[in-house]
Design an enzyme around this catalytic site. Structure first.
Site, mmCIF file in Angstrom:
data_model
loop_
_atom_site.group_PDB
_atom_site.id
_atom_site.type_symbol
_atom_site.label_atom_id
_atom_site.label_comp_id
_atom_site.label_asym_id
_atom_site.label_seq_id
_atom_site.Cartn_x
_atom_site.Cartn_y
_atom_site.Cartn_z
ATOM 1 N N THR A 234 0.847 -1.192 0.000
ATOM 2 C CA THR A 234 0.000 0.000 0.000
ATOM 3 C C THR A 234 0.881 1.241 0.000
ATOM 4 O O THR A 234 1.840 1.334 0.762
ATOM 5 C CB THR A 234 -0.947 -0.025 1.220
ATOM 6 O OG1 THR A 234 -1.741 -1.203 1.113
ATOM 7 C CG2 THR A 234 -1.844 1.195 1.267
ATOM 8 N N CYS A 322 26.337 8.322 5.454
ATOM 9 C CA CYS A 322 26.303 6.865 5.607
ATOM 10 C C CYS A 322 27.638 6.313 6.093
ATOM 11 O O CYS A 322 27.690 5.268 6.728
ATOM 12 C CB CYS A 322 25.940 6.205 4.293
ATOM 13 S SG CYS A 322 24.413 6.840 3.640
HETATM 14 N N1 PLP Z 1 22.211 7.913 -3.874
HETATM 15 C C1 PLP Z 1 22.895 9.012 -3.549
HETATM 16 C C2 PLP Z 1 23.863 9.596 -4.533
HETATM 17 C C3 PLP Z 1 22.720 9.606 -2.294
HETATM 18 O O1 PLP Z 1 23.417 10.689 -1.967
HETATM 19 C C4 PLP Z 1 21.808 9.020 -1.389
HETATM 20 C C5 PLP Z 1 21.635 9.576 -0.035
HETATM 21 O O2 PLP Z 1 22.563 10.067 0.573
HETATM 22 C C6 PLP Z 1 21.092 7.883 -1.796
HETATM 23 C C7 PLP Z 1 21.324 7.359 -3.043
HETATM 24 C C8 PLP Z 1 20.103 7.222 -0.893
HETATM 25 O O3 PLP Z 1 18.883 7.922 -0.851
HETATM 26 P P1 PLP Z 1 17.889 7.646 0.375
HETATM 27 O O4 PLP Z 1 18.443 8.359 1.562
HETATM 28 O O5 PLP Z 1 16.564 8.217 -0.093
HETATM 29 O O6 PLP Z 1 17.814 6.180 0.562
#
Ligand code: PLP
Length: 386
Positions: A234, A322
């Site tokens: 959903t 990250c």
């Molecule tokens: N791809 C890139 C280049 C990003 O900078 C990020 C987030 O930092 C992502 C993917 C991931 O996106 P989301 O945070 O929406 O999972």
């Protein structure tokens, strides 16, 4: 507060928050149901889909809403490799986001051959290397449009020509590019493109994958008939409506906001280069997202600068959010050839729509002093022969 970490996430636009809040109060229908209170939700989702599609030159049926940029990346790669079992090779670059690199790692464990295209010192992928890496077994190429740590824009049009000649599908992660440069799937020549709402002053937990009509791809999530059976579950209705509104606002402003932010970023860049000795700018001077600035401050640990700035209410990053907290140096800074001690001295300033001239003035007022004082007590070598 001066927030200069917009590549990690952006503050939600008040108009978007208002639209979502009103939606949540007034609508609860399941868009898959058939009675009016559900149909009107379905129509609002269709409207959001139309806005997102139009913004990248796509048609409505080519957009699948997902739960994040990460999901869009996973979906694109795993979905194409699942659909093409006779092909067992995948090409990507060394500077992709973990959403791509960890998916590539998963593929390798499943026996897929992954080629990682290297980049030069500016963070641009080696197109010749990529060309030579293609074999008749290549299923997909995935190269990001703009890098999240240093902002370098990749030659996607050129890569698309190569991919087309060889009949190979091309995906691009445009999570950091959309809203900061023109993103048009036809000009770029891509078959798949990832977006994320929380990087564009929209809500967290919603993204989109553009899938060119006719592309052979399997779903990542199986279940109900939602999203034309390409993404079951959903829908995150409020999130999707919020993403549509965020994109609408961006398109409405044209390149006015982009130009204003670029000017602020340029002021910050020049201010750092002119007022702080022994710094190194990372990334491409021209082909980059101007709102992303990454600098090495020789002889310092980036964390020390970050914390000192935070005490002044200025928020920056030491790399991608990250990888923060991990012991390793950034894979992007490593890939552009920085020595570990230099990579560990790098700060990313990423600007967004809500930054002002005063924000930049405050940073330029505080940063030179912070760097000077930290260097006085630093035991690290300040050499910049890298
Ligand atoms: N791809 C890139 C280049 C990003 O900078 C990020 C987030 O930092 C992502 C993917 C991931 O996106 P989301 O945070 O929406 O999972």
């Amino acid at each position: 507060m001066v927030y200069l970490d917009n590549n990690a996430t952006t503050p939600i636009d008040p108009t978007v928050a208002e639209k979502m809040s009103q939606f949540l109060k007034e609508h609860f229908g399941n868009p898959s149901s058939l009675y009016p209170i559900a149909r009107e939700v379905k129509e609002m989702i269709t409207e959001a889909r139309e806005i997102v599609a139009k913004a990248i030159g796509a048609s409505r049926t080519e957009i699948v809403f997902t739960g994040s940029g990460t999901e869009s990346d996973n979906f694109a790669i795993r979905g194409v490799l699942d659909a093409l079992p006779e092909k067992n090779e995948f090409i990507t670059s060394t500077i992709e986001h973990p959403a791509i690199l960890q998916t590539a790692n998963y593929l390798e464990k499943k026996g897929i051959k992954v080629t990682y295209v290297p980049v030069d010192k500016f963070g641009t992928v080696d197109v010749n290397f990529l060309k030579n890496a293609i074999t008749p077994h290549t299923a997909l190429i995935s190269i990001m449009l703009a890098n999240n740590e240093i902002g370098t824009i990749q030659p996607i049009e050129e890569i698309s020509q190569i991919a087309k000649e060889k009949g190979i599908l091309l995906h691009t992660d445009a999570v950091q590019a959309f809203s900061k440069m023109e993103v048009n799937v036809n000009k770029l020549g891509v078959d798949l493109l990832s977006m994320s709402a929380h990087k564009i002053n929209g809500p967290k937990g919603v993204g989109a994958l553009y899938i060119r009509k006719g592309t052979n791809i399997w779903p990542l999530i199986y279940g109900g008939h939602q999203e034309r059976e390409m993404r079951a579950g959903t829908e995150n209705t409020a999130g999707i409506i919020g993403m549509g509104e965020a994109v609408r606002i961006i398109k409405e402003s044209g390149d006015k906001d982009i130009k204003r932010i670029e000017k602020l970023a340029e002021k910050l860049k020049r201010g750092i280069e002119d007022n702080i000795p022994k710094v190194k700018f990372n990334g491409h001077e021209k082909k980059r997202i101007k709102a992303t600035l990454n600098f090495a401050f020789f002889g310092l640990e980036a964390e020390a600068i970050l914390l000192a700035l935070a005490t002044k209410g200025i928020y920056v990053s030491t790399g991608s959010a990250c990888s923060e907290g991990s012991e390793d140096v950034s894979h992007v800074l490593d890939a552009i050839g920085l020595k570990p001690e230099v990579a560990r001295s790098c700060i990313r300033f990423s600007l967004g729509r809500f930054n002002t001239e005063e924000d930049i003035d405050l940073v330029l007022n505080e940063l030179p002093d912070i760097v000077k004082k930290l260097r006085e007590i630093s035991a690290l070598d300040i050499d910049e022969d890298d």
